[in-house]
Design a protein around this motif. Structure first.
Motif, PDB file in Angstrom:
ATOM      1  N   ALA A   1      -5.105  -7.888  -3.781  1.00  0.00           N
ATOM      2  CA  ALA A   1      -6.193  -7.302  -2.998  1.00  0.00           C
ATOM      3  C   ALA A   1      -6.394  -5.828  -3.347  1.00  0.00           C
ATOM      4  O   ALA A   1      -7.518  -5.361  -3.534  1.00  0.00           O
ATOM      5  CB  ALA A   1      -5.895  -7.453  -1.501  1.00  0.00           C
ATOM      6  N   ARG A   2      -5.276  -5.113  -3.468  1.00  0.00           N
ATOM      7  CA  ARG A   2      -5.370  -3.682  -3.779  1.00  0.00           C
ATOM      8  C   ARG A   2      -5.912  -3.437  -5.185  1.00  0.00           C
ATOM      9  O   ARG A   2      -6.811  -2.619  -5.393  1.00  0.00           O
ATOM     10  CB  ARG A   2      -3.992  -3.031  -3.619  1.00  0.00           C
ATOM     11  N   LEU A   3      -5.381  -4.175  -6.163  1.00  0.00           N
ATOM     12  CA  LEU A   3      -5.828  -3.964  -7.536  1.00  0.00           C
ATOM     13  C   LEU A   3      -7.292  -4.349  -7.720  1.00  0.00           C
ATOM     14  O   LEU A   3      -8.018  -3.725  -8.496  1.00  0.00           O
ATOM     15  CB  LEU A   3      -4.945  -4.774  -8.496  1.00  0.00           C
ATOM     16  N   GLY A   4      -7.721  -5.386  -6.999  1.00  0.00           N
ATOM     17  CA  GLY A   4      -9.111  -5.813  -7.103  1.00  0.00           C
ATOM     18  C   GLY A   4     -10.057  -4.953  -6.304  1.00  0.00           C
ATOM     19  O   GLY A   4     -11.277  -5.013  -6.500  1.00  0.00           O
ATOM     20  N   GLY A   5      -9.505  -4.158  -5.374  1.00  0.00           N
ATOM     21  CA  GLY A   5     -10.312  -3.226  -4.605  1.00  0.00           C
ATOM     22  C   GLY A   5     -11.249  -3.860  -3.600  1.00  0.00           C
ATOM     23  O   GLY A   5     -12.174  -3.198  -3.109  1.00  0.00           O
ATOM     24  N   ASP A   6     -11.024  -5.135  -3.280  1.00  0.00           N
ATOM     25  CA  ASP A   6     -11.912  -5.817  -2.347  1.00  0.00           C
ATOM     26  C   ASP A   6     -11.109  -6.838  -1.544  1.00  0.00           C
ATOM     27  O   ASP A   6     -10.367  -7.632  -2.122  1.00  0.00           O
ATOM     28  CB  ASP A   6     -13.038  -6.526  -3.111  1.00  0.00           C
ATOM     29  N   PRO A   7     -11.243  -6.834  -0.210  1.00  0.00           N
ATOM     30  CA  PRO A   7     -10.479  -7.765   0.617  1.00  0.00           C
ATOM     31  C   PRO A   7     -11.075  -9.167   0.678  1.00  0.00           C
ATOM     32  O   PRO A   7     -10.501 -10.058   1.304  1.00  0.00           O
ATOM     33  CB  PRO A   7     -10.526  -7.101   1.996  1.00  0.00           C
TER      34      PRO A   7
ATOM     35  N   LYS B   1      -2.775  -5.342   4.659  1.00  0.00           N
ATOM     36  CA  LYS B   1      -1.751  -4.381   4.252  1.00  0.00           C
ATOM     37  C   LYS B   1      -2.148  -3.631   2.974  1.00  0.00           C
ATOM     38  O   LYS B   1      -1.754  -2.480   2.769  1.00  0.00           O
ATOM     39  CB  LYS B   1      -0.416  -5.101   4.039  1.00  0.00           C
ATOM     40  N   ALA B   2      -2.952  -4.280   2.155  1.00  0.00           N
ATOM     41  CA  ALA B   2      -3.372  -3.652   0.895  1.00  0.00           C
ATOM     42  C   ALA B   2      -4.201  -2.400   1.122  1.00  0.00           C
ATOM     43  O   ALA B   2      -4.249  -1.503   0.274  1.00  0.00           O
ATOM     44  CB  ALA B   2      -4.177  -4.648   0.063  1.00  0.00           C
ATOM     45  N   PHE B   3      -4.845  -2.330   2.273  1.00  0.00           N
ATOM     46  CA  PHE B   3      -5.733  -1.204   2.547  1.00  0.00           C
ATOM     47  C   PHE B   3      -5.215  -0.344   3.694  1.00  0.00           C
ATOM     48  O   PHE B   3      -5.958   0.415   4.305  1.00  0.00           O
ATOM     49  CB  PHE B   3      -7.144  -1.724   2.839  1.00  0.00           C
ATOM     50  N   GLY B   4      -3.888  -0.457   3.945  1.00  0.00           N
ATOM     51  CA  GLY B   4      -3.259   0.370   4.966  1.00  0.00           C
ATOM     52  C   GLY B   4      -2.956   1.755   4.411  1.00  0.00           C
ATOM     53  O   GLY B   4      -3.287   2.100   3.282  1.00  0.00           O
ATOM     54  N   SER B   5      -2.312   2.557   5.208  1.00  0.00           N
ATOM     55  CA  SER B   5      -1.956   3.907   4.783  1.00  0.00           C
ATOM     56  C   SER B   5      -0.606   4.263   5.377  1.00  0.00           C
ATOM     57  O   SER B   5      -0.111   3.599   6.285  1.00  0.00           O
ATOM     58  CB  SER B   5      -3.013   4.921   5.240  1.00  0.00           C
ATOM     59  N   GLY B   6       0.002   5.323   4.864  1.00  0.00           N
ATOM     60  CA  GLY B   6       1.284   5.772   5.385  1.00  0.00           C
ATOM     61  C   GLY B   6       2.344   4.708   5.227  1.00  0.00           C
ATOM     62  O   GLY B   6       2.531   4.135   4.156  1.00  0.00           O
TER      63      GLY B   6
END
Length: 242
Positions: free
Chosen positions: A36-42, A73-78
């Motif tokens: 999800a993170r590498l593809g940049g789209d959920p 989780k792929a687009f979470g922070s901290g």
């Protein structure tokens, strides 16, 4: 997740205990998060890697809420941010069996040490990058349970050709379908629309040639090497020429 070892992986999964299933879900979650993170789209429909990761998770009956949580989780922070890197280790098991180990890790040194230790312990040796990967090709692989003989070979052939897949085989109580990696999502959707469900649905590294082991001690060591690699939290998939 020992990759393309015919039906051994599927049968192993069927008999897995709850603890092993929990560990499997943990690995699948990590795989989804990174895709999800590498593809940049959920959204899987906009992210081919994520679509493949989700399909693989669904094939293992991973609950929808766990899949959603892994994507979120792929687009979470901290503290919630997922920072993993993909590393491939290549080497040889007993009698020169090619072994390709696909990892997702947050600590490269830890993972490298663990993988090297297991190769050394069970009669293998870790090689350099590229030493075995030339003997593998990526393929989309779908395995369908046919224990009750519910699928007719002619009908499966027709559906496989209609879906855009490359080939299929019916062996023992399973149907295996393969396709080009780029066609994975389209073939998956086409087969699902025809009512098929899967024991396995993923892009795998498939060996060009297989290595047969006849010596009982080598077979034992090879089995233990695969088992211990699969138990490692950082190891996502293990593909071999065995």
């Amino acid at each position: 997740m020992s990759g393309h070892s015919k039906w051994a992986t599927t049968k192993h999964r069927k008999g897995a205990q709850d603890a092993k299933r929990s560990a499997l879900f943990s690995k699948l979650s990590r795989n989804i998060t990174v895709a999800a993170r590498l593809g940049g789209d959920p959204l899987p429909e906009n992210n081919a890697s994520l679509a493949a990761a989700v399909a693989k998770a669904k094939a293992q009956s991973m609950p929808k809420d766990k899949i959603k949580s892994a994507i979120d989780k792929a687009f979470g922070s901290g503290a919630d941010a997922a920072v993993y890197e993909n590393i491939v280790y290549e080497g040889y098991g007993p009698a020169g069996v090619a072994v390709y180990v696909d990892c997702l890790t947050d600590n490269r040194n830890r993972t490298a040490g663990d993988v090297r230790h297991l190769f050394d312990k069970f009669g293998g040796n870790l090689g350099t990058s590229g030493c075995v990967s030339f003997g593998f090709k990526q393929k989309g692989v779908f395995v369908i349970n046919n224990e009750e003989g519910q699928y007719d070979e002619d009908k499966v052939m027709e559906d496989v050709m209609d879906s855009g897949a490359e080939d299929f085989s019916m062996e023992e109580d399973m149907v295996e379908i393969t396709c080009a990696p780029a066609d994975f999502s389209a073939v998956l959707e086409a087969l699902q629309s025809k009512g098929y469900s899967f024991e396995t649905a993923e892009v795998q590294m498939v060996p060009d040639l297989y290595t047969r082991l006849d010596d009982e001690e080598q077979i034992k060591k090879m089995g233990l090497l695969l088992e211990k690699l699969e138990e490692n939290d950082d190891v996502q998939n293990v593909y071999t020429s065995w």
